[in-house]
Design a protein around this motif. Structure first.
Motif, PDB file in Angstrom:
ATOM      1  N   GLY A   1      37.393  19.183  51.112  1.00  0.00           N
ATOM      2  CA  GLY A   1      36.352  19.818  50.303  1.00  0.00           C
ATOM      3  C   GLY A   1      35.386  18.788  49.754  1.00  0.00           C
TER       4      GLY A   1
ATOM      5  N   ALA B   1      34.882  18.636  55.121  1.00  0.00           N
ATOM      6  CA  ALA B   1      34.163  19.635  54.336  1.00  0.00           C
ATOM      7  C   ALA B   1      33.822  20.841  55.184  1.00  0.00           C
ATOM      8  CB  ALA B   1      32.880  19.023  53.768  1.00  0.00           C
ATOM      9  N   GLU B   2      33.824  21.975  54.535  1.00  0.00           N
ATOM     10  CA  GLU B   2      33.517  23.214  55.245  1.00  0.00           C
ATOM     11  C   GLU B   2      32.008  23.397  55.399  1.00  0.00           C
ATOM     12  OE1 GLU B   2      35.356  27.525  54.770  1.00  0.00           O
ATOM     13  OE2 GLU B   2      34.033  27.040  53.105  1.00  0.00           O
TER      14      GLU B   2
ATOM     15  N   PRO C   1      36.027  22.273  58.544  1.00  0.00           N
ATOM     16  CA  PRO C   1      37.015  22.576  57.514  1.00  0.00           C
ATOM     17  C   PRO C   1      38.451  22.387  58.009  1.00  0.00           C
ATOM     18  CG  PRO C   1      36.087  24.593  58.412  1.00  0.00           C
ATOM     19  CD  PRO C   1      35.292  23.468  58.990  1.00  0.00           C
TER      20      PRO C   1
ATOM     21  N   THR D   1      39.199  22.247  47.286  1.00  0.00           N
ATOM     22  CA  THR D   1      38.580  23.330  48.059  1.00  0.00           C
ATOM     23  C   THR D   1      37.843  24.329  47.187  1.00  0.00           C
ATOM     24  OG1 THR D   1      40.775  24.315  48.023  1.00  0.00           O
ATOM     25  CG2 THR D   1      40.103  23.244  50.056  1.00  0.00           C
TER      26      THR D   1
END
Lengths: 148, 857
Positions: B17, B44-45, B85, B113
């Motif tokens: 995250g 990271a998403e 992610p 997250t």
């Protein structure tokens, strides 16, 4: 302006400051080479002007509100540019000073001493009034003569 | 498990995250991990690096995405992988699996997250038109939906912090905005009924319709398209709308942890101990909204940051513990200040509440104190929150004054009466953004010699977050005996603004009189130009070189040209808006050629002619004035240029005539003397080709009119101008700029650009808006009159010199040899143009002393 302008710098003052240089200087200074540069009245109060000396060098002339007239070398020792005459005139603790217009270093008008850098100094010239005409001495009291 | 110290090979840290808290963790670790103990990978998403989610709504208020971006990590050291992610944790192997199929091993894993917006499971709540408010992508979706909206109405479900932010966004997008809140008043978590009622009233005045004490029954959808067509409330109200934003709370994104068998809290969140380490797996940590600490998750960024700092410290072998959740908040919602701290709801047994509710002044304050009324437990402030920085650190401490006195309207200085920050204990946290205590600040002042707020900011980081503690920093400096002198110099004890008021009140027109009556000595290079500028600002009709004023002027003003390093000058005629006819352009070329001047295009869309000797300036300017040119004031602390793009006249995208407006403004403000130079820009559309937001005032065209931005700066400390007002018509725009400039001229410090002035202005942009748009100080008539005087009295300064023999006499090289070029000035040639001889000019004369020392400077 009825107050006569007086010499910006007395030789005796110099000898007091730097005894080492006193010996070669004649206090009577009778041999000094004086140049008439301009009438007092063309010099605006607290607004410097440059004057050319016979040897091709230039001085910055300053007329104070008290009537005193000072002459110091016009070359800014920090930039090498002939601009000291364009500096702002004022005082530090009551002592008359000019501020270099490029780097804002402050110089005492009477001694040429730089208040921001003790290794730098403006040469100073004696000044006298003959009638209403300003005369400047060719003698330049340089750092070399002051510190030997 | 203990974390081994100084192992040979760096260990692998994986952060899942890259939100605000994940970003903070990486920054904190990276800045302290001097020995490179950790190799950091961030998965990271989102496709974007971390941004300031708290300020999302500013996207609708003129800010662009880049303004929200958080500082970039060093790509050499941090492996930041965006848009990939993590899909699963393999705790057996200490590895994570990403969506792209990569397997990344870790020695330590930090889950950051965050959380997801909670969408209540109502009929229709997932229909097209139903959106949430959390990410920049959400913002884009809301913007698109608003543009396509046929109902022109938006409904926000949720009247908490997020809901009101979302409501502000819809409002700024031009929608009629409704807020639905189940609780009887807004912000039920932070505020009590009294505070919530005032907030509701003030928000209502902004044409936001409130429906409190009622739930949402369903989202009604179009039977054919399935898209939202309205919202039905439990009280029977039906609101026709095609845009519904759910902002009814968040839920921690703990699914990775759940699937991997980590313990999660009753209401979600990875259960961690006081060091933010998972209670299940010592290799796993959790920070921010996904962490369940002390039995609950926390939706605020400040505790998240505290967790990030704790983990960073622990990973480096430190002993930090999460200090406990400080849920204190201070923020502005729809322009209304709201603060809540400590036991705001008075749940402590025996707690007493002292309330000051002033519906006329629109302020509400409540302090919660212990049963003996001696200890502060918490409080709520709505409307005026200026007491917050001083009150919040007092929580748990003895009250320094009577509670009602602490709530009383603020004293002039901005400090709460009696609650001086000096009275706080050393452990009290002054800056909650960066967790800086009073003790640390005092040490920075006394131990490390920080003598002003900027020094404290760079030394401790305090005040660099939300900035609300800056007044407290000032008080600490004062309490420590650091003299915050505002004296201009040794000749005046006044600040520039005070001198301005003295000059205005007394009508003094000369420096000599001012220094004799209000100062001492004969002045210096600081006060003389400052006073000269004040006199010039107030009286544009008097030439700046008239009488003794000439001797007051600084280097450039003195000869109406910019002195260069070799003592020559540059000449910059005004080219309003950057528009120039070929004939005039040719004149500039001819003058440059005939006087042998180096020629260069400036950043302000005009032409700089360099290398003129003092005695050449009058002849150069005679040619220029004959051709219709005027002084460009490039030498003055004055309005310089109003830069423009070509605008709607030529540009396919332009929506307004930016050149026309730029010329008009440049001519209106030309010659206006100010505390510092002023630059401006006008862009004909949102593409902003004139870079108006880097200017002191910048104008950007909209379909409806003009947006006005103020306080921008390029130069040493770049700063984007802030939106002062939107969609102004021409006359309102000009009047607002008039007042902005005159208010700045009147109140700024010497050599303070508008950016620094605005940053230091008590009350900031809101205050400025109140003063110049709502006339809160009742001075607008004065400001308008001052500008009218300036416009009427303006005369070209160079023409003024050419017409006056006395002034002309000063433009000579030597008083005893006026036409002789100064032999100390010489030039070299570079790329076919004259340039100064490089370095300090060595003239071989004995009177250039200590040249070595001089060069060393």
């Amino acid at each position: 302006m009825s107050t006569p302008a007086r010499k910006s710098r007395k030789v005796t003052a110099m000898t007091t400051m730097t005894p080492a240089s006193a010996a070669p200087v004649d206090p009577a200074d009778s041999t000094a080479d004086w140049s008439a540069v301009c009438p007092l009245d063309v010099l605006p109060v607290e607004h410097g002007r440059a004057a050319l000396l016979p040897d091709g060098s230039a001085v910055a002339l300053f007329r104070l509100h008290t009537g005193e007239v000072y002459a110091v070398g016009n070359l800014d020792p920090f930039s090498g540019a002939p601009v000291i005459c364009h500096g702002i005139v004022g005082d530090r603790d009551g002592v008359p000073v000019v501020t270099g217009p490029l780097g804002k270093e402050v110089f005492e008008l009477a001694t040429g001493r730089c208040l921001d850098d003790e290794t730098a100094r403006l040469p100073v010239h004696d000044v006298r009034l003959t009638g209403r005409v300003i005369e400047v001495s060719a003698r330049r009291n340089t750092v070399e003569t002051l510190v030997g | 498990m203990t974390i081994p110290q100084h192992s040979e090979a760096p260990r692998k840290l994986v952060v899942v995250g890259h939100g605000m808290v994940g970003h903070r963790l990486v920054e904190a670790l990276d800045s302290r991990d001097a020995e490179r103990q950790w190799e950091v990978t961030v998965l990271a998403e989102e496709g974007r690096p971390a941004y300031d989610r708290v300020a999302l709504s500013s996207c609708f208020d003129g800010a662009d995405e880049s303004a929200l971006r958080l500082p970039e990590h060093d790509p050499e050291r941090i492996d930041l992988r965006l848009g990939d992610p993590v899909r699963a944790l393999d705790r057996e192997a200490d590895a994570v699996l990403t969506a792209s199929g990569e397997r990344v091993r870790y020695d330590a894993l930090v889950l950051a997250t965050g959380s997801r917006p909670f969408v209540p499971p109502l009929p229709g709540s997932t229909a097209p038109g139903c959106l949430v408010y959390r990410t920049l992508d959400d913002i884009d979706a809301i913007r698109t939906a608003a543009e396509e909206s046929t109902t022109g109405r938006g409904v926000v479900v949720g009247g908490g912090l997020l809901g009101l932010e979302a409501a502000n966004a819809l409002r700024l997008l031009g929608l009629t905005t409704h807020v639905v809140e189940m609780a009887p008043h807004l912000m039920a978590v932070q505020l009590d009924e009294g505070g919530g009622a005032l907030l509701g009233r003030m928000v209502g005045e902004l044409d936001v319709a409130l429906h409190t004490g009622t739930g949402t029954k369903q989202v009604v959808t179009d039977p054919e398209t399935g898209a939202a067509t309205g919202v039905e409330l439990t009280d029977g109200t039906f609101l026709e709308t095609d845009l519904v934003v759910f902002a009814a709370g968040v839920r921690p994104r703990d699914e990775l942890a759940r699937e991997a068998g980590l313990q999660v809290g009753e209401r979600g969140g990875v259960v961690v101990d006081e060091t933010c380490r998972s209670v299940t797996d010592p290799h796993v940590w959790a920070v921010g909204e996904v962490a369940c600490v002390e039995g609950r998750t926390l939706g605020l960024v400040a505790p998240g940051y505290a967790m990030a700092e704790t983990v960073a410290d622990r990973l480096l072998g430190g002993e930090a513990r999460f200090p406990g959740a400080d849920t204190a908040t201070q923020l502005k919602l729809l322009g209304v200040g709201v603060a809540s701290f400590g036991d705001a709801h008075a749940t402590t047994p025996g707690a007493l509440e002292v309330v000051l509710n002033d519906p006329v002044a629109a302020t509400y304050g409540k302090l919660v104190v212990s049963d003996d009324a001696k200890t502060l437990l918490g409080g709520i402030l709505v409307g005026d929150t200026s007491g917050y920085p001083l009150l919040r650190p007092l929580v748990g401490s003895a009250l320094p004054a009577d509670p009602s006195a602490l709530l009383a309207p603020q004293s002039e200085g901005g400090g709460a009466t009696g609650a001086g920050v000096a009275g706080l204990p050393d452990a009290a946290q002054i800056c909650s953004c960066h967790a800086v205590t009073k003790g640390e600040l005092t040490e920075a002042i006394t131990g490390q010699g920080c003598a002003d707020v900027p020094a404290l900011k760079s030394c401790t980081k305090a005040g660099t977050g939300c900035g609300s503690c800056v007044p407290a920093l000032k008080q600490l400096l004062e309490a420590a005996g650091v003299e915050q002198s505002t004296a201009l110099c040794e000749h005046f004890d006044h600040a520039r603004a005070e001198l301005f008021e003295i000059v205005a009140a007394t009508g003094i027109t000369t420096f000599s009189q001012l220094v004799a009556e209000h100062g001492r000595g004969r002045g210096c290079d600081v006060c003389k130009p400052a006073v000269a500028a004040i006199l010039a600002s107030r009286d544009s009709g008097t030439h700046i070189l008239d009488g003794e004023r000439g001797g007051l002027q600084d280097t450039n003003d003195r000869h109406l040209a910019n002195m260069q390093r070799n003592g020559t000058y540059s000449v910059v005629p005004r080219v309003p808006g950057g528009e120039i006819t070929p004939a005039r352009l040719i004149v500039l070329g001819e003058v440059a050629r005939d006087f042998g001047l180096y020629t260069k295009i400036t950043g302000g869309q005009r032409i700089d002619l360099l290398g003129a000797r003092l005695e050449e300036l009058p002849a150069i300017w005679r040619r220029l004035t004959d051709a219709g040119f005027e002084s460009g004031h490039a030498y003055g602390k004055a309005v310089r240029t109003v830069k423009s793009c070509v605008g709607s006249t030529w540009c396919r995208y332009g929506v307004q005539d930016s050149v026309g407006l730029a010329i008009e403004l440049e001519l209106r403000y030309r010659g206006l003397r100010a505390p510092h130079k002023l630059k401006a820009g006008v862009s004909g559309c949102a593409r902003e080709c004139a870079e108006a937001r880097s200017k002191d005032f910048g104008i950007i065209a909209t379909e409806q009119g003009w947006n006005l931005y103020v306080g921008g700066n390029g130069g040493f400390t770049p700063r984007h101008a802030e939106l002062l007002a939107s969609d102004l018509d021409h006359d309102t725009l000009v009047r607002t700029i008039d007042r902005f400039l005159m208010f700045y001229i009147r109140t700024a410090d010497r050599l303070q650009r508008t950016a620094a002035w605005l940053e230091n202005l008590e009350g900031g942009l809101d205050h400025l808006r109140a003063v110049i748009m709502d006339d809160s100080l009742g001075i607008c008539a004065e400001l308008d009159a001052a500008m009218e005087r300036h416009v009427a009295d303006y005369r070209d300064e160079w023409r003024g010199v050419l017409e006056d023999p006395e002034k002309l006499a000063r433009f000579t090289s030597f008083v005893n040899a006026p036409g002789t070029p100064d032999p100390a000035i010489s030039f070299a040639v570079e790329r076919e143009q004259p340039v100064p001889v490089p370095g300090p000019v060595s003239l071989g004369m004995p009177e250039v002393p200590a040249a070595e020392g001089a060069r060393a400077r």
